[in-house]
Write a protein that holds these residues in place. Structure first.
Motif: not given
Length: 641
Positions: A278-279, A304, A541
């Motif tokens: 993800g981030s 992301t 996220d």
């Protein structure tokens, strides 16, 4: 500007040009010192005399070729691609609103063997959905769908013995089960089942799919990679887990490690696993000791990281707003090679606006061939890894930079960060604005690889009516020689600085939420839709990046669905259980605040929409282009107020 000031400015410029700083700014002054101060000195074109020296007055662009070269846009394939995977026989398999088999022997001349694609026939279903994930065992391709209000969850697949006429396999649906990532080893099918863990299935023509084993103890089993007797699981915020499946009826978890993000996709090469987190970017995990996996490296990135592929010592990352390539010949130190942003075609009424960013969820690689699963359809690119080139990155919020309400005659300045994420210096040759009410400084700049420069854009309101402008950034980035930012001041409706309209929602637990209940708090209001494939990636996220990080610091998050009515609350609940988030969710009915906020959002991406409200109840951020870095900066500023 006084002469001493001019000399000081040019002196600083000269020092920067000589390498005293990694960031070069040119003040843009053109007045030369009087000839009497430079006797006997003649300066050439593009320079001017300062004291007894000639210094440059303008930056010259470099000459570069892009490391990622687009080969083909396979426009005839069904839209909303989620996953692409390339087989050794050069068949590219694509999960989107349809399932597709593509002849990709030549990446510049791909052919869709299944035409516009195939849809799954599901018992009791009329929409005939596509798929989210796929894997194969020889000529059997297995497909999954997590399910949502309009599409059922299922495990199915296709027999592609004849790739031009695939035959659908039987469908498996288990009560309360949602199916995510899938992979195959030793003829066993391993599927991520969210909070229900890891499912192990067998398939034969006589009996169809049979569950032969299970393993619980997972938070949100999503991405799956199977190798021999071992399975590797990307488990959402639960991290990364290794599993011994020597006995497929009784798989055993061997080890686990936190990766600091929302684990979604995973690929394995030798003693290393690469996890799309993800981030948090990509985590590199040493799996030499399966009982004790260790994070040994990381590739940080904007956006992301959702899915990942590996080929010839490189990882390829589908990172929402772009696809990124890293050299991992030294796994603990991934080295950036290239990135590509794909603009999405859209007919704006205002033809001067820059095209929006295509969302990218899937990626596959074969040597230097790169296959991208973009929002509209698959693309192919060729990687030229030895090419050095600058690569410009603007915040996604530049799609519409809102200055809010500014009184006539007053001014407001906003900084736009410009990052060079490439491998060579980026020269901003000319920054200019169309629109009399706006101005930008500096006009030129040089940004070294990995560095960021903030352009200062100033709006001087000439009236209380809406005014627009276009910032054009002309650079030597070979992939994006001209980038634009759309500037808006005094826009009508809900804009920056406007009070958040009174908002009411029915929450999934049956309670009522009102915006008044969040008065005095920093609020992230996130709008989603159950039919939105993007939102199934966005909300998890938000969970990891914002809820887990800031809830103890005073941030409140509420996610609302403005497209369903309260009688659908059970269906929305089922959807939300599949994506595993813990902040409050509900249905806004009527969707008056969503409508008021998005009136100014013209474009193809109605979801997700993120609105950040300050403690004073005013809107401080609103965008329909997900930019977690920009959101984090606003949230941290507001929490500190």
């Amino acid at each position: 500007m006084t002469l001493p000031s001019l000399r000081r400015t040019i002196s600083r410029t000269r020092a920067a040009l000589l390498g005293a700083s990694s960031l070069l700014l040119i003040a843009g002054c053109s007045d030369a010192p009087p000839p009497s101060q430079t006797p006997g000195l003649t300066c050439g074109e593009g320079t001017q005399a300062v004291g007894r020296e000639c210094v440059p007055t303008a930056l010259e662009p470099g000459h570069y070729l892009s490391p990622l070269v687009q080969l083909q846009n396979l426009a005839e394939v069904g839209s909303h691609t989620d996953e692409v995977r390339i087989r050794e026989d050069n068949l590219l398999l694509n999960c989107s609103y349809t399932f597709n088999v593509i002849d990709a022997e030549h990446a510049n001349d791909m052919e869709a063997l299944t035409g516009e694609g195939l849809k799954h026939t599901i018992p009791g279903d009329t929409r005939t959905p596509g798929c989210k994930h796929l894997a194969w065992d020889e000529n059997l391709v297995f497909t999954t769908h997590l399910g949502n209000i309009r599409n059922p969850a299922f495990l199915s697949g296709w027999d592609i013995t004849d790739p031009e006429a695939p035959v659908q396999l039987p469908v498996l649906q288990e009560p309360g089960i949602s199916y995510e990532g899938v992979d195959v080893a030793n003829h066993h099918i391993f599927v991520g089942l969210h909070e229900n863990g890891l499912g192990v299935y067998d398939y034969d023509a006589a009996n169809g799919f049979t569950r032969v084993g299970s393993l619980g103890g997972f938070t949100n089993a999503w991405g799956i990679a199977a190798r021999g007797n071992h399975v590797f699981v990307a488990d959402g915020i639960g991290g990364f887990a290794t599993v011994d499946a020597t006995d497929p009826a009784k798989p055993v978890e061997l080890g686990r490690v936190a990766i600091g993000g929302q684990a979604r996709g995973v690929v394995v090469d030798g003693n290393f696993a690469y996890v799309a987190a993800g981030s948090a970017g990509v985590a590199v995990v040493d799996i030499a000791d399966l009982a004790s996996p260790k994070v040994v490296g990381r590739a940080e990135m904007p956006g992301t990281a959702l899915r990942i592929a590996f080929s010839e010592g490189r990882i390829f990352v589908a990172a929402w707003n772009d696809v990124r390539v890293y050299d991992v010949t030294t796994p603990s130190a991934p080295r950036f090679v290239a990135a590509v942003r794909i603009p999405r075609p859209f007919d704006y009424e205002d033809a001067d606006r820059e095209l929006p960013t295509m969302r990218t969820f899937g990626v596959a690689a074969r040597g230097q061939d790169v296959f991208i699963g973009a929002w509209e359809n698959p693309y192919s690119y060729r990687l030229e890894p030895d090419r050095l080139a600058p690569n410009i990155r603007l915040p996604e919020t530049s799609a519409r930079l809102d200055f809010g309400k500014v009184a006539s005659g007053a001014s407001k300045t906003i900084q736009i960060p410009v990052t060079n994420q490439g491998t060579a210096p980026l020269t901003l040759v000319d920054n200019w604005i169309s629109g009399h009410a706006f101005s930008v400084e500096p006009k030129q700049a040089r940004i070294e690889p990995g560095e960021t420069l903030s352009l200062e854009v100033t709006y001087v309101a000439s009236s209380a009516e809406e005014e627009v402008g276009y910032l054009l950034i002309v650079s030597d980035d070979p992939a994006a020689p001209v980038r634009k930012a759309y500037l808006v001041g005094n826009a009508p409706g809900v804009t920056l600085g406007s009070p958040l309209p009174a908002t009411t929602a029915t929450m999934l637990d049956g309670t009522t939420w009102t915006s008044e209940a969040s008065a005095g708090k920093v609020l992230l209001l996130s709008y989603f839709a159950t039919f939105c494939p993007v939102c199934a990636n966005h909300l998890p996220d938000v969970e990891e990046r914002f809820w887990q990080s800031y809830r103890d610091k005073g941030l409140e998050i509420v996610a609302l669905n403005p497209r369903e009515t309260s009688d659908k609350i059970g269906d929305v609940q089922a959807y939300c259980e599949n994506i595993r988030v813990s902040f409050p969710l509900g249905i806004e009915e009527p969707a008056s605040t969503y409508a008021a906020v998005t009136t100014n959002f013209v474009g193809p991406n109605p979801f997700p929409v993120d609105v950040i409200v300050g403690k004073d109840g005013t809107v401080r951020y609103a965008s329909h282009e997900y930019d977690p870095d920009a959101m984090a900066a606003v949230i941290e500023e507001l929490l500190a107020e």
